[in-house]
Design a protein around this motif. Structure first.
Motif, PDB file in Angstrom:
ATOM      1  N   THR A   1       4.026   3.852   3.392  1.00 15.34           N
ATOM      2  CA  THR A   1       3.950   2.571   2.672  1.00 15.34           C
ATOM      3  C   THR A   1       3.741   1.454   3.685  1.00 15.34           C
ATOM      4  O   THR A   1       4.242   1.517   4.802  1.00 15.34           O
ATOM      5  N   GLU A   2       2.965   0.501   3.290  1.00 16.75           N
ATOM      6  CA  GLU A   2       2.856  -0.719   4.092  1.00 16.75           C
ATOM      7  C   GLU A   2       3.162  -1.856   3.138  1.00 16.75           C
ATOM      8  O   GLU A   2       2.501  -2.022   2.113  1.00 16.75           O
ATOM      9  N   SER A   3       4.195  -2.619   3.458  1.00 17.60           N
ATOM     10  CA  SER A   3       4.614  -3.686   2.557  1.00 17.60           C
ATOM     11  C   SER A   3       4.778  -4.996   3.310  1.00 17.60           C
ATOM     12  O   SER A   3       4.825  -5.009   4.538  1.00 17.60           O
ATOM     13  N   GLY A   4       4.858  -6.051   2.551  1.00 15.20           N
ATOM     14  CA  GLY A   4       5.080  -7.366   3.167  1.00 15.20           C
ATOM     15  C   GLY A   4       3.804  -8.160   3.346  1.00 15.20           C
ATOM     16  O   GLY A   4       3.769  -9.122   4.099  1.00 15.20           O
TER      17      GLY A   4
ATOM     18  N   ILE B   1       0.868  -1.173   0.000  1.00 17.23           N
ATOM     19  CA  ILE B   1       0.000   0.000   0.000  1.00 17.23           C
ATOM     20  C   ILE B   1       0.904   1.222   0.000  1.00 17.23           C
ATOM     21  O   ILE B   1       1.902   1.241   0.714  1.00 17.23           O
ATOM     22  N   GLU B   2       0.596   2.196  -0.807  1.00 16.66           N
ATOM     23  CA  GLU B   2       1.367   3.436  -0.763  1.00 16.66           C
ATOM     24  C   GLU B   2       0.434   4.629  -0.828  1.00 16.66           C
ATOM     25  O   GLU B   2      -0.478   4.676  -1.645  1.00 16.66           O
ATOM     26  N   LYS B   3       0.653   5.567   0.087  1.00 18.74           N
ATOM     27  CA  LYS B   3      -0.167   6.786   0.128  1.00 18.74           C
ATOM     28  C   LYS B   3       0.762   7.977   0.206  1.00 18.74           C
ATOM     29  O   LYS B   3       1.751   7.945   0.935  1.00 18.74           O
TER      30      LYS B   3
ATOM     31  N   SER C   1      -6.163  -0.340   3.304  1.00 15.60           N
ATOM     32  CA  SER C   1      -5.889   0.880   2.575  1.00 15.60           C
ATOM     33  C   SER C   1      -6.867   1.999   2.979  1.00 15.60           C
ATOM     34  O   SER C   1      -6.467   3.143   3.216  1.00 15.60           O
ATOM     35  N   LEU C   2      -8.122   1.636   3.094  1.00 15.44           N
ATOM     36  CA  LEU C   2      -9.146   2.601   3.483  1.00 15.44           C
ATOM     37  C   LEU C   2      -8.902   3.117   4.904  1.00 15.44           C
ATOM     38  O   LEU C   2      -9.055   4.302   5.198  1.00 15.44           O
ATOM     39  N   GLN C   3      -8.467   2.200   5.771  1.00 18.49           N
ATOM     40  CA  GLN C   3      -8.183   2.596   7.149  1.00 18.49           C
ATOM     41  C   GLN C   3      -7.047   3.621   7.199  1.00 18.49           C
ATOM     42  O   GLN C   3      -7.089   4.551   7.987  1.00 18.49           O
ATOM     43  N   TRP C   4      -6.049   3.411   6.319  1.00 18.26           N
ATOM     44  CA  TRP C   4      -4.941   4.377   6.265  1.00 18.26           C
ATOM     45  C   TRP C   4      -5.421   5.734   5.783  1.00 18.26           C
ATOM     46  O   TRP C   4      -5.013   6.763   6.291  1.00 18.26           O
ATOM     47  N   ASP C   5      -6.301   5.724   4.768  1.00 21.41           N
ATOM     48  CA  ASP C   5      -6.834   7.003   4.272  1.00 21.41           C
ATOM     49  C   ASP C   5      -7.480   7.778   5.413  1.00 21.41           C
ATOM     50  O   ASP C   5      -7.273   8.981   5.552  1.00 21.41           O
ATOM     51  N   GLN C   6      -8.251   7.053   6.199  1.00 21.38           N
ATOM     52  CA  GLN C   6      -8.954   7.724   7.298  1.00 21.38           C
ATOM     53  C   GLN C   6      -7.983   8.218   8.366  1.00 21.38           C
ATOM     54  O   GLN C   6      -8.106   9.338   8.854  1.00 21.38           O
TER      55      GLN C   6
END
Lengths: 149, 115
Positions: free
Chosen positions: A111-114, A5-7, B99-104
């Motif tokens: 980022t969340e990886s793995g 995941i990357e934001k 992913s949605l949890q991170w957005d929040q």
């Protein structure tokens, strides 16, 4: 399966302000919604209790990996909701926060990886596709089992 | 976010945890690998080549059934077990969920530092 995941988010605040919000355990707890037992220390386990509504039964247990001031904060955590789960035994993913100074303030990259470490990656993709045949599936199982035992 | 969405998400997260737990066992993983071709199999068929007792196999199949990974279909007097791909499809959604949890969480962080 995409296993990362990357934001990226632009924050109108200085790098040092963002660093504090990330690494001061009380500030982190405020936006992340967790009540932490104490400060983050590199290489040490951080424990606490999630305060997010509906998840109050979930324990926070992560290993702080890196704290490079105003640059990088990272930890590993597991995805098991069993309160007795042990961070040292469960498969984990790596969460990284990177900070960069910009004109407007700070660019934060998370980022969340793995995710491939989680049981989900044990070859479920192969199961789903079901086109790799037995050899591939058995290989997946073999490596998964070897990794777990 | 409504209360209903939240409890739905909790359920989803817990369901994923159950699937992970169910699959985190060598025997169960092997059972799934025997069933993932889609053909329903009886306990006797699943026991072939295994040293496990019927009771042990049944116990593992019940765990898988509880997590929704397999379902049992009765055929006459015999139960047959069939792989249900839906539970595993559900795991695909797990990443979207995280992913949605991170957005929040990041939007809460934004309001905190820009306050």
């Amino acid at each position: 399966m995409e296993n990362r995941i990357e934001k990226r988010i632009e924050l109108k605040a200085s790098v040092s302000r963002v660093w504090r919000a990330l690494t001061d355990y009380r500030e982190f707890g405020e936006w992340f919604r967790v009540r932490l037992d104490g400060p983050f220390v590199e290489g040490q386990v951080s424990r606490g209790q999630i305060t997010y509504p509906g998840y109050e039964h979930v324990k926070w247990q992560v290993i702080v990996q890196k704290m490079e001031p105003e640059r990088l904060f990272s930890f590993t955590w597991h995805h098991c909701f069993d309160p007795d789960a042990d961070i040292f035994k469960e498969p984990t993913t790596l969460v990284e926060f990177r900070l960069e100074k910009t004109e407007a303030g700070t660019l934060l990259t998370l980022t969340e990886s793995g995710f491939e470490n989680l049981p989900d990656a044990l070859g479920l993709e192969a199961f789903r596709r079901n086109n790799g045949g037995w050899t591939e599936q058995m290989k997946n199982i073999e490596s998964y089992v070897a990794q777990r035992s | 976010m409504s209360r209903k969405d939240l409890s739905g998400m909790t359920a989803k997260r817990l369901a994923c945890a159950a699937v992970f737990a169910a699959l985190g066992d060598k025997t169960r993983l092997l059972l799934v690998s025997q069933l993932c071709g889609g053909q329903p199999r009886s306990i006797s068929q699943l026991r072939e080549g295994s040293r496990l007792t019927r009771q042990a196999i049944t116990k593992h199949l019940r765990v898988l059934e509880g997590a929704g990974v397999v379902r049992s279909v009765r055929r006459g007097r015999e139960s047959r077990f069939q792989y249900d791909p839906q539970a595993i499809e559900g795991l695909k959604g797990y990443l979207d969920f995280v992913s949605l949890q991170w957005d929040q969480a990041l939007s809460r962080l934004k309001s905190l530092v820009e306050r």
